[in-house]
Design an enzyme around this catalytic site. Structure first.
Site, short mmCIF file in Angstrom:
data_model
loop_
_atom_site.label_atom_id
_atom_site.label_comp_id
_atom_site.label_asym_id
_atom_site.label_seq_id
_atom_site.Cartn_x
_atom_site.Cartn_y
_atom_site.Cartn_z
N ASP A 115 69.45 62.98 25.71
CA ASP A 115 70.91 62.97 25.86
C ASP A 115 71.63 62.55 24.57
O ASP A 115 72.44 61.62 24.58
CB ASP A 115 71.33 62.02 26.99
CG ASP A 115 70.55 62.26 28.27
OD1 ASP A 115 70.28 63.42 28.58
OD2 ASP A 115 70.21 61.28 28.95
N GLU B 189 77.31 68.60 34.19
CA GLU B 189 77.26 67.19 33.80
C GLU B 189 77.34 67.10 32.28
O GLU B 189 77.55 68.09 31.58
CB GLU B 189 75.95 66.57 34.30
CG GLU B 189 74.70 67.27 33.78
CD GLU B 189 73.40 66.75 34.36
OE1 GLU B 189 73.37 65.60 34.82
OE2 GLU B 189 72.39 67.49 34.33
#
Length: 551
Positions: A14, A187
């Site tokens: 991420d 997301e």
């Protein structure tokens, strides 16, 4: 210079990448591992150096009791008004209909800290990021969670204005910007303003082999005003099963001083057993989700495109204005434990390394026996990431157990349900012995049992070593550090992969670790002393045939 992907090997998921003047920074998720948020810096995007983690105190991060793969999800690093802003999420539930979480904000004028006390922002959804608009306004952009069983749980991307006077959100301004495409699971949003457009980058498809990144844009920040990029997705490996890099998606966009554009993305490098199809299963990602960087160009219609196609490239042109950055040639580590603080490569589970877990310095790491490696609370395990497919890791330990409930040694670990170790323990018949055990989805196996290796009387230290060779690994021991014996147990490395854990759990977001531990679940706090630790990376062409000790 060339960027060789992945640029941050091993569990570095991420990525949130930014540039401040001529320096690039990447912040990565750390989940249940302490300290929270992993930071790297570079001036050339090719060579990266590890920085101190910002969430290094329990005031900033309290994760005791968090489930595996809970904790820090998708931190967002930004820079505005002369300081760094860090948004981070502490997730308390990973399975089931709810995702109880808290999003926090901390700031610092120096990337190395100190960081301010955390400000609670909200708990609407995870993957929150802070957008600094050019009119001075600030907005929180985040995935939105919906627990209702008759709705999809990923309820679009929510934008909420942030008041810099009160340092709180204005919930009355919240609105849904974008619902993603039919791929669902939208997301990981990041918002940018470029040439009069607001560009929203968001992940879809789940962080597995169907993962992708989509881009949408709008002239305003009005509700549902964003249109998706035509001929998308922006990046994905869903349709490139033969490519070395897989799962690319969730990430962040950055521009260089010279006006070039790059995108940092999570990525995985799965491998297969010899008897498996390379398509199903597509593979086992023991190094977890790593970080890649791809170059970006803009088409005539003003949409971003990955150079080389949406599957990305292993080798990428570095920025033309890159400044050569000195960094270690690989991630090998040797630690004599001479310093009074742990090296930056070390991590602990859910809490900082304090006297409750042990001490370090003067040439030894002393670990106090606490709860087992299956606990989500007090675990005396000091570990570092697997950052290569092939490596040797070695230590030297002194331990004096008086019950089988006491263990200390060297462990390879994914989470509290998936790990293995070689350790000193107590046997009622033989006294001090060496055992090798594995926990496979909470199916615990002691491999030696009655054949546990007796430690000769008068032996003060025992040396342990693990040899990891991509698909499998073994353990070795020595009583003098010179003559090594291989335990005749070859373990499947796939058990320590995201993809294996995914089969039984919703928390599959980290990667394999190797490290040192002490357990005393009898509650007497029996301590183990480690003399050194050595982690040596080996070339990728080393194979399982090299598992047998050359000593």
């Amino acid at each position: 210079m060339k960027i060789q992907n992945p640029v941050l090997p091993g569990f570095n998921a991420d990525p949130s990448m930014i540039r401040v003047d001529d320096t690039y920074y990447i912040a990565n998720s750390t989940f249940e591992w302490f300290p929270g948020v992993r930071l790297h810096e570079s001036k050339d995007m090719v060579h990266w150096n590890l920085l101190p983690s910002p969430l290094s105190t329990t005031k900033l991060l309290d994760m005791v009791g968090n489930p595996a793969s809970g904790g820090i999800w998708a931190p967002d690093l930004s820079y505005a008004d002369g300081k760094f802003w860090l948004i981070y999420t502490d997730v308390k539930i990973t399975d089931g209909p709810f995702k109880d979480m808290t999003n926090y904000l901390t700031t610092a004028t120096d990337i190395r800290g100190p960081w301010t006390d955390p400000i609670k922002v909200n708990g609407v959804g995870f993957d929150a990021s802070l957008f600094h608009d050019d009119d001075g306004r600030k907005y929180l952009v985040q995935q939105t969670w919906d627990h209702r069983e008759y709705h999809h749980p990923f309820d679009g991307i929510t934008l909420t204005e942030f008041d810099t006077d009160t340092m709180q959100l204005k919930p009355e301004t919240a609105r849904n910007l974008y619902n993603g495409t039919d791929v669902k699971l939208v997301e990981g949003p990041h918002l940018y303003k470029i040439n009069g457009y607001y560009y929203l980058f968001a992940a879809q498809g789940g962080t597995v082999f169907t993962h992708q990144e989509v881009v949408a844009r709008s002239k305003t920040l009005d509700k549902l005003s964003f249109e998706s990029e035509p001929d998308g997705p922006f990046i994905t490996n869903m349709d490139t099963p033969d490519f070395y890099l897989q799962k690319q998606g969730h990430g962040a966009l950055v521009n260089t001083p010279g006006g070039e554009w790059y995108y940092a993305s999570l990525v995985s490098r799965p491998w297969n057993h010899k008897n498996e199809s390379a398509y199903d299963p597509r593979g086992w990602s023991t190094l977890g989700r790593e970080t890649s960087i791809q170059k970006v160009e803009w088409d005539d219609a003003g949409w971003p495109r990955v150079v080389g196609g949406h599957g990305g490239q292993v080798e990428v042109e570095a920025p033309k204005d890159a400044i050569l950055t000195k960094a270690p040639k690989d991630h090998s580590q040797h630690d004599e434990f001479d310093k009074s603080e742990l090296d930056l490569n070390w991590n602990t589970l859910r809490q900082p390394f304090t006297k409750k877990l042990g001490t370090v310095g003067n040439g030894e790491l002393k670990l106090v026996g606490n709860q087992s490696l299956s606990s989500n609370f007090d675990v005396s395990y000091v570990a570092r990431r697997w950052q290569a497919f092939n490596f040797d890791a070695e230590t030297k330990v002194k331990f004096d157990p008086f019950t089988y409930q006491q263990m200390a040694g060297l462990a390879n670990f994914y989470n509290d349900k998936h790990y293995s170790s070689i350790f000193i323990t107590w046997d009622e018949k033989k006294g001090h012995v060496i055992e090798v055990a594995q926990n496979d989805n909470n199916n615990y196996t002691s491999y030696l049992k009655d054949d546990a290796i007796a430690i000769p009387d008068g032996t003060e230290y025992v040396w342990f070593r693990t040899k990891v060779r991509k698909q499998s690994y073994t353990y070795e021991y020595s009583f003098d550090g010179k003559k090594w014996e291989t335990v005749p147990v070859e373990l499947d490395a796939a058990i320590l992969s995201d993809d294996y854990v995914l089969q039984t759990s919703g928390g599959f977001f980290t990667g394999a670790f190797v490290g040192l531990y002490a357990v005393d679940y009898a509650g007497y706090g029996q301590a183990a002393t480690f003399d050194h630790f050595d982690y040596k990376e080996l070339p990728d062409n080393v194979t399982s045939e090299n598992l047998v000790s050359e000593d």
